[in-house]
Design an enzyme around this catalytic site. Sequence first.
Site, PDB file in Angstrom:
ATOM      1  N   GLU A 183       5.362  -4.438   1.167  1.00  0.00           N
ATOM      2  CA  GLU A 183       4.917  -3.077   1.475  1.00  0.00           C
ATOM      3  C   GLU A 183       6.094  -2.146   1.766  1.00  0.00           C
ATOM      4  O   GLU A 183       6.194  -1.537   2.835  1.00  0.00           O
ATOM      5  CB  GLU A 183       3.937  -3.089   2.649  1.00  0.00           C
ATOM      6  CG  GLU A 183       2.613  -3.760   2.315  1.00  0.00           C
ATOM      7  CD  GLU A 183       1.602  -3.713   3.442  1.00  0.00           C
ATOM      8  OE1 GLU A 183       0.407  -3.742   3.168  1.00  0.00           O
ATOM      9  OE2 GLU A 183       2.037  -3.659   4.631  1.00  0.00           O
ATOM     10  N   GLU A 341      -3.531  -7.614  -1.335  1.00  0.00           N
ATOM     11  CA  GLU A 341      -4.130  -7.669   0.002  1.00  0.00           C
ATOM     12  C   GLU A 341      -5.366  -6.782   0.054  1.00  0.00           C
ATOM     13  O   GLU A 341      -5.374  -5.680  -0.480  1.00  0.00           O
ATOM     14  CB  GLU A 341      -3.161  -7.162   1.080  1.00  0.00           C
ATOM     15  CG  GLU A 341      -1.974  -8.037   1.386  1.00  0.00           C
ATOM     16  CD  GLU A 341      -1.141  -7.457   2.533  1.00  0.00           C
ATOM     17  OE1 GLU A 341      -1.703  -6.672   3.342  1.00  0.00           O
ATOM     18  OE2 GLU A 341       0.051  -7.768   2.617  1.00  0.00           O
TER      19      GLU A 341
END
Length: 694
Positions: A183, A341
């Site tokens: 991320e 995710e």
Amino acid sequence: MGKRFPSGWFSPRVHPPRRQRSPMTNQATPGTASVWNNIEGIGFGGDYNPEQWPVSVRLEDLELMQEAGVNFLSVGIFSWALLEPAEGQYDFGWLDDVMDNLHGIGVKVALATATAAPPAWLVRKHPEILPVTADGTTLGPGSRRHYTPSSAVYRKYAAGITRVLAERYKDHPALALWHVDNELGCHVSEFYGEEDAAAFRLWLERRYGTIDALNAAWGTAFWSQHYGSFEEILPPGVAPSTLNPGQQLDFQRFNSWALMDYYRSLVAVLREVTPAVPCTTNLMASSATKSMDYFSWAKDLDVIANDHYLVAADPERHIELAFSADLTRGIAGGDPWILMEHSTSAVNWQPRNQPKMPGEMLRNSLAHVARGADAVMFFQWRQSFAGSEKFHSAMVPHGGRDTRVWREVVDLGAALQLLAPVRGSRVESRAAIVFDYEAWWASEIDSKPSIDVRYLDLLRAFHRSLFLRGVSVDMVHPSASLDGYDLVLVCTLYSVTDEAAANIAAAAAGGATVLVSYFSGITDEKDHVRLGGYPGAFRELLGVRVEEFHPLLAGSQLKLSDGTVSSIWSEHVHLDGAEAFQTFTGYPLEGVPSLTRRAVGTGAAWYLATFPDRDGIESLVDRLLAESGVSPVAEADAGVELTRRRSADGGSFLFAINHTRAAASVRASGTDVLSGERFTGTVEAGSVAVIAED
């Protein structure tokens, strides 16, 4: 301030750019294809953090993974402190066992570089790696992502652990993919330290060549902002008043670039050691993330991976999910992508973390698959008992097997196994929405005509309308090919290059119905206003000239000639070859066009000069669909999400997701892949049908 970086600090591109594709292409890039060659069927799993658990729990994990049908896991994302507990001292015993055990049950691994959170010993030795905010605050450790991507020291250590991991596991049969960092840009996406400032100056020098070119681009004659050398430039931090918009825009570009250049520096190591193993990092493409230009990042990812989380308070969160998935597919250029995710139920970081409703996890997961995902993964495999995310849901909840979440996880795994034939197929769309991160940045820099003009609002309103009609839509960069699209929507594209504007005009000339909204084409890529009247770059295409903006006060509305109302924006439009289809009513814009159309080549160019209410949007979308000939994927009752994926051999799969609490009808013929039976035309309340069409 004058520090220069050594030759080679700016890492080169390590593999060719991703090929742009037209909408109907069914050919995967080699990097993408290599990912799926390693995984059977649809990928299913999540972030696996075995370092948090004793061996007895890890052994139980293996049993549960087989019960759920897990075949793909991300491993080691936040494990650097355990893998290298002291500088140069490594402990791979636990990870060796995990990799071997996962291979033993047929699970493939996206092995992380473990660089998303530097260990305490590194921060203590080199505190200069820590990020600095706009007001000069140094962000400390104790959380995650506490580094700046421009730190030469951090890059050295990150490359070091990456190389050690690559050398150790390069031949491991479980290794399918490298999960590079995690991320990027989450929590901190702008960096203001000394090393960042030096990197920014070097980036500017390479972009502009001379300081005179930079002064011209930034318009520094205004407010005595002229620079005599690149060494005088600082990042746009806290200042007495508004900052130079050109400087702000370039700083956004730089930070997005710096994060991806850091990624490339690690990929260069991985390419050297494991040239055949594809690499990716997990994006956060959604309506909430704007700091990274993911379209520019895509060329450096072998497969696009994305994280997505619902906002529990949003009553239409399934529509935002569709928006995110469509955007991710657009970033992927139509290739299959990985949902790296999402959550099985509640998250832990919203003000009120409500659980997902029964069946919502299945609908969410299959909605991503319907829109192009060939892997469905969660954060995380087993719910943590300690740490900041201990109340974030997981595949294995605190309550273990005897829970609704676990039963739904097992059901989802079974469903995904049945959907193996869908893998590799693609979503086909005849409608496109133009999406540009740089236009988003530029349009929301301060000192604009109205703070109520937000880049995504009108764009999402049109996407919502198409979603509700079952019309498939692609998100495309303004410079991407528009061949094959019959309807192209250009919403608040405030800044645009000459080339992109010509690309959009060519779509209309070639037969497409193109709609351009207010506050589009206003500036070029330097944020310089295009003189001669708005909408600047699109003035000739649209056959209109806007004399003056009339933004509305908060809460104000305007009545339009068709009886609908609008808000936020109006303007004084003159016809210059276009025809008015709708006008404003009332002083001072009585009779002024609010919606126009101009015939262009074999297509048409429409201009929308205001933000219609929902009735106005629906009416306009109906008109545009009728003119363009774009039709819904199928016919169904309201509340049913419809998407079609088509494989290279011509087979098609219609996804029908019923978001209502009542049975719904869908007009389709074929076999429901999930039940194995002929589709009856009915999708039960809250259920999903995937129809292999006749």
